[in-house]
Design a protein around this motif. Structure first.
Motif, PDB file in Angstrom:
ATOM      1  N   GLY A  45       0.783  -1.239   0.000  1.00 55.69           N
ATOM      2  CA  GLY A  45       0.000   0.000   0.000  1.00 55.69           C
ATOM      3  C   GLY A  45       0.809   1.280   0.000  1.00 55.69           C
ATOM      4  N   ASP A  46       2.161   1.184  -0.150  1.00 54.14           N
ATOM      5  CA  ASP A  46       3.001   2.389  -0.110  1.00 54.14           C
ATOM      6  C   ASP A  46       4.273   2.093  -0.896  1.00 54.14           C
ATOM      7  OD1 ASP A  46       4.525   4.618   0.496  1.00 54.14           O
ATOM      8  OD2 ASP A  46       4.084   4.589   2.640  1.00 54.14           O
ATOM      9  N   VAL A  47       4.197   2.347  -2.212  1.00 56.04           N
ATOM     10  CA  VAL A  47       5.298   1.943  -3.102  1.00 56.04           C
ATOM     11  C   VAL A  47       6.600   2.663  -2.750  1.00 56.04           C
ATOM     12  CG1 VAL A  47       6.101   1.878  -5.504  1.00 56.04           C
ATOM     13  CG2 VAL A  47       3.735   1.336  -4.978  1.00 56.04           C
ATOM     14  N   LYS A  48       6.524   3.947  -2.416  1.00 57.52           N
ATOM     15  CA  LYS A  48       7.756   4.687  -2.107  1.00 57.52           C
ATOM     16  C   LYS A  48       8.442   4.139  -0.852  1.00 57.52           C
ATOM     17  CE  LYS A  48       7.857   9.052  -4.407  1.00 57.52           C
ATOM     18  NZ  LYS A  48       8.210  10.469  -4.259  1.00 57.52           N
ATOM     19  N   ALA A  49       7.637   3.767   0.134  1.00 57.25           N
ATOM     20  CA  ALA A  49       8.197   3.179   1.357  1.00 57.25           C
ATOM     21  C   ALA A  49       8.803   1.813   1.051  1.00 57.25           C
ATOM     22  CB  ALA A  49       7.114   3.054   2.426  1.00 57.25           C
ATOM     23  N   GLN A  50       8.131   1.035   0.205  1.00 58.27           N
ATOM     24  CA  GLN A  50       8.638  -0.288  -0.176  1.00 58.27           C
ATOM     25  C   GLN A  50       9.949  -0.169  -0.949  1.00 58.27           C
ATOM     26  OE1 GLN A  50       7.253  -4.071  -0.123  1.00 58.27           O
ATOM     27  NE2 GLN A  50       9.399  -3.577   0.033  1.00 58.27           N
ATOM     28  N   GLN A  51       9.967   0.717  -1.917  1.00 52.98           N
ATOM     29  CA  GLN A  51      11.178   0.935  -2.716  1.00 52.98           C
ATOM     30  C   GLN A  51      12.327   1.379  -1.813  1.00 52.98           C
ATOM     31  OE1 GLN A  51      11.010   4.343  -5.412  1.00 52.98           O
ATOM     32  NE2 GLN A  51      12.048   3.150  -6.996  1.00 52.98           N
TER      33      GLN A  51
END
Length: 768
Positions: free
Chosen positions: A315-321
């Motif tokens: 639910g949070d691509v920037k945090a995952q990346q």
């Protein structure tokens, strides 16, 4: 304003569109490494624009003579420079006699660069119109092998689009390189021999002063539309360079490709007389496998690493990346295969800071390696410091300490201090505390006490001796004080009674005393061996205890907080929120004099003590100190946001914890401190991992048991991580309403979740 050109993606770092102003930043962000060597993401082909060329070999350094005028006593003679190594990646491209150079091309279309973190490779693709109007399509892929860590591989493809063309590939190796970071513009390398045979070339070179012998090597194969072509190369060589030219007439739409294999053999691992023959064997293995098989092996090796160390965020691509980028770069820098190596603050991505080892390893990196690798990796990081104990004692002797007192260096390659700023070298002595804390932390997490009687106690004794001698008895206060120090907040130099320094000094002495007693009772043979070696007497132990029991801590009754140092309240206490944004970052906008007089804190300082020793303070005390110090913290150290994120999560301030997490995880990707062109912040990346596992997951070890207090940021649907706790692998999955625990292995494991004890059995999902 932070940079914002990296495309959000779960598994890759992606840049689209070519911008000359981003080249140096991207060279850092897209860096690759395999623990034994690494390189910035420089283009293989010629680039005449502004660039920071950098290839690095683990453990190879140069002692650059110190630049200092007036202060000589005890000053380090050199600053250890991470050495820019001979370049093996170069492949110049000629198209109808015109150089392919992205800085001079008429037009560049569809430029795309990708660092695939899942599989461990770097690629580029673009179309370019050269100055002679020939249009070409270029695709490249490059990686440094994890399995064969002396070699890397490049596939470079050129397709002429608007006409036939005579295309020349010119792979080369070059030892005529210089460092960006040098004090006196010394020559760092001495080239000994340049040789070639068939499609192979070798440059033997050694470093000046340190005499590291290396062989840089290459071998190339060329292809048309995927089919191997035998072309006799034209060879040019001089005293530093060997260039092979493979020329071919390429029809419009045909793809001309080169596979280049290259790397280093080093006398750290082989006899120096055998470096060329070893290089030949390495090349033989690589060419037999071929580019595709090596790439497949690379995917498998990274799959193994990710299976244990991955953190997933839904639910949070920037945090995952962000978190994957941090985990990826840590594994590119250090894999624990070589106990002589350590984790440099820039890894293989730049030259700033020099040296390979800071206190960052003990304070931030060991928890990551303990939980995501075999505990042997963390143990070898501790042994690295044990192996440098004699040098730490020498370092202390240079500053006037005696009787086996040990001062570990702020920066080192071989145990010698090689940091060149007196206010750090002589005064940032809290680093000694982190070395001792890591010994404690390792035992607490792994349950492996054997390290302490075998090696660790000698380190603890040397450190305790240092603290006892470094403290001064103040008749005025009737307490022991520690004067003239720099705490973790390097925006205050030469202060008295830095709370964190005094606290960790007291703790170190008490921890050493506790272990001396334990080993005396439980390991009598080790106790006798150590005591015979260090000559420790009862009067000396009494002197230690006197210092620890009577340590002074500055305290403000008015604010009900420990003071960061004696003079903190003399400052004009203007909060960071009241600072004009145009003044940030202050380390780039203000004079040093102005910074030192300001209340601004570079990173967690008093709060670093509350992080390390949280069990010794109440939540109310943490809250008071957090509310007092965080508003003055500018977070201009990469090591700052992670500690604050963990503490904000502990206090239930999830929005603040999330903001700090995003800052630590995307510090380099978004270039918060406007310095990513110099290289990445590798050691702080372990703090990003801690922000999730210790911060949001609330993981702690108490009484030999894993404790969790899981929380989840509003922005996330769920997240998961794995930890290797005492050879049992536990997977934790946290969503909005529940937490799942799953255990690999054969034995059950007792854990505590939100203060309730649970028993987890293997392969049996437990939901809370």
């Amino acid at each position: 304003m932070n940079q914002d050109y990296i495309k959000p993606d779960n598994w890759s770092i992606i840049e689209e569109g070519f911008d000359v102003n981003r080249v140096k930043s991207s060279e850092s962000l897209f860096s690759i490494g395999n623990g034994a060597m690494g390189q910035r993401a420089n283009f293989e082909e010629e680039y005449s624009g502004s660039t920071f060329q950098g290839s690095y070999i683990a453990g190879v350094y140069y002692p650059d003579k110190t630049r200092v005028g007036w202060w000589k006593n005890g000053y380090p003679e050199y600053f250890a420079k991470v050495l820019n190594a001979p370049n093996w990646i170069g492949i110049n491209i000629q198209v109808n006699g015109e150089s392919l150079d992205l800085f001079t091309c008429k037009k560049i279309e569809n430029f795309r660069r990708e660092l695939n973190m899942k599989k461990g490779w770097l690629s580029r693709s673009f179309k370019a119109i050269l100055k002679n109007d020939i249009k070409v399509e270029v695709k490249t892929k490059r990686f440094l092998s994890l399995d064969l860590d002396e070699i890397g591989a490049i596939k470079y493809e050129v397709t002429p689009i608007n006409s036939d063309a005579e295309i020349v590939f010119q792979p080369y190796i070059d030892s005529g390189i210089t460092n960006e970071d040098t004090n006196w513009d010394d020559k760092f390398w001495d080239t000994l021999n340049v040789s070639h045979k068939n499609n192979q070339a070798f440059i033997e070179a050694k470093t000046m002063k340190t005499d590291f012998y290396t062989c840089t090597f290459m071998e190339s194969q060329v292809f048309i539309n995927g089919k191997s072509v035998l072309i006799e190369p034209n060879i040019q060589a001089d005293s530093n360079v060997s260039i092979f030219s493979y020329s071919h007439h390429v029809k419009q739409g045909e793809t001309y490709a080169i596979h280049k294999f290259g790397g280093y053999t080093v006398d750290r691992n082989h006899d120096k007389s055998q470096l060329v023959s070893v290089a030949k064997r390495v090349l033989e293995t690589a060419t037999e496998k071929g580019f595709s098989q090596l790439l497949e092996d690379q995917k498998q090796a990274w799959e193994t690493i990710w299976s244990m160390s991955d953190i997933t965020i839904e639910g949070d691509v920037k945090a995952q990346q962000g978190i994957r980028f941090n985990i990826f770069q840590l594994n590119q820098t250090y894999l624990g295969k070589d106990s002589r190596l350590n984790i440099g603050p820039k890894g293989f991505t730049g030259e700033k800071y020099g040296g390979s080892t800071y206190w960052d390893t003990e304070a931030y990196c060991i928890p990551f390696y303990m939980a995501t690798k075999d505990q042997k990796v963390a143990r070898s990081l501790l042994e690295y410091r044990y192996n440098h104990l004699d040098k730490a004692i020498e370092n202390a002797e240079k500053l006037g300490f005696s009787n086996g007192a040990a001062l570990y260096p702020m920066v080192t390659m071989n145990g010698e201090e090689c940091h060149n700023e007196w206010e750090i070298t002589f005064e940032e002595i809290h680093r000694n505390g982190a070395i001792a804390f890591a010994v404690y932390n390792y035992y607490k997490y792994t349950g492996d006490y054997s390290y302490i009687p075998e090696k660790g106690l000698e380190v603890l004794i040397g450190i305790a001796r240092f603290w006892q001698q470094r403290a001064t008895f103040s008749a005025d206060k009737n307490k022991y004080v520690i004067l003239g120090v720099t705490g973790p907040n390097e925006y205050e130099n030469n202060v008295n009674n830095n709370f964190y320094t005094n606290y960790i000094a007291k703790w170190c002495i008490n921890y050493a005393l506790e272990n001396i007693q334990k080993i005396k009772v439980e390991y009598p043979a080790d106790y006798k061996r150590i005591m015979d070696k260090v000559n420790l007497s009862t009067p000396e132990l009494n002197d230690w205890k006197k210092v620890a029991d009577n340590m002074y801590f500055p305290f403000s009754e008015k604010h009900n907080v420990y003071l960061q140092q004696d003079g903190f309240l003399d400052k004009e206490l203007i909060k960071v929120t009241d600072l004009d944004n145009s003044q940030r970052p202050i380390n780039q906008k203000w004079s040093w004099d102005r910074i030192l007089r300001s209340p601004y804190i570079k990173q967690a300082d008093t709060l670093q003590g509350f992080y390390f020793f949280e069990d010794e303070f109440t939540n109310e005390e943490l809250e008071r100190h957090f509310d007092f110090y965080e508003p003055f913290t500018v977070h201009e150290s990469s090591l700052s946001p992670c500690v604050h994120s963990i503490q904000a999560a502990k206090l239930g301030r999830m929005e603040q914890a999330y903001t700090f997490y995003l800052r630590t995880s995307r510090l380099d990707l978004d270039d918060y401190n406007h310095e990513v062109h110099e290289g990445l912040h590798i050691t702080s990346m372990a703090g990003t991992w801690m922000s999730i596992v210790e911060g949001f997951g609330g993981m702690r070890v108490k009484n030999n048991t894993l404790y969790f207090e899981p929380k989840i940021p509003e922005q996330w649907k769920e997240y998961s991580f794995k930890v290797n706790f005492r050879n049992q692998i536990l997977k934790v999955n946290v969503s909005k309403n529940q937490t799942h625990f799953q255990l690999e292995g054969t034995d059950s494991l007792q854990i505590s979740v939100n203060s309730k004890m649970l028993t987890i059995t293997p392969d049996n999902l437990v939901t809370i």
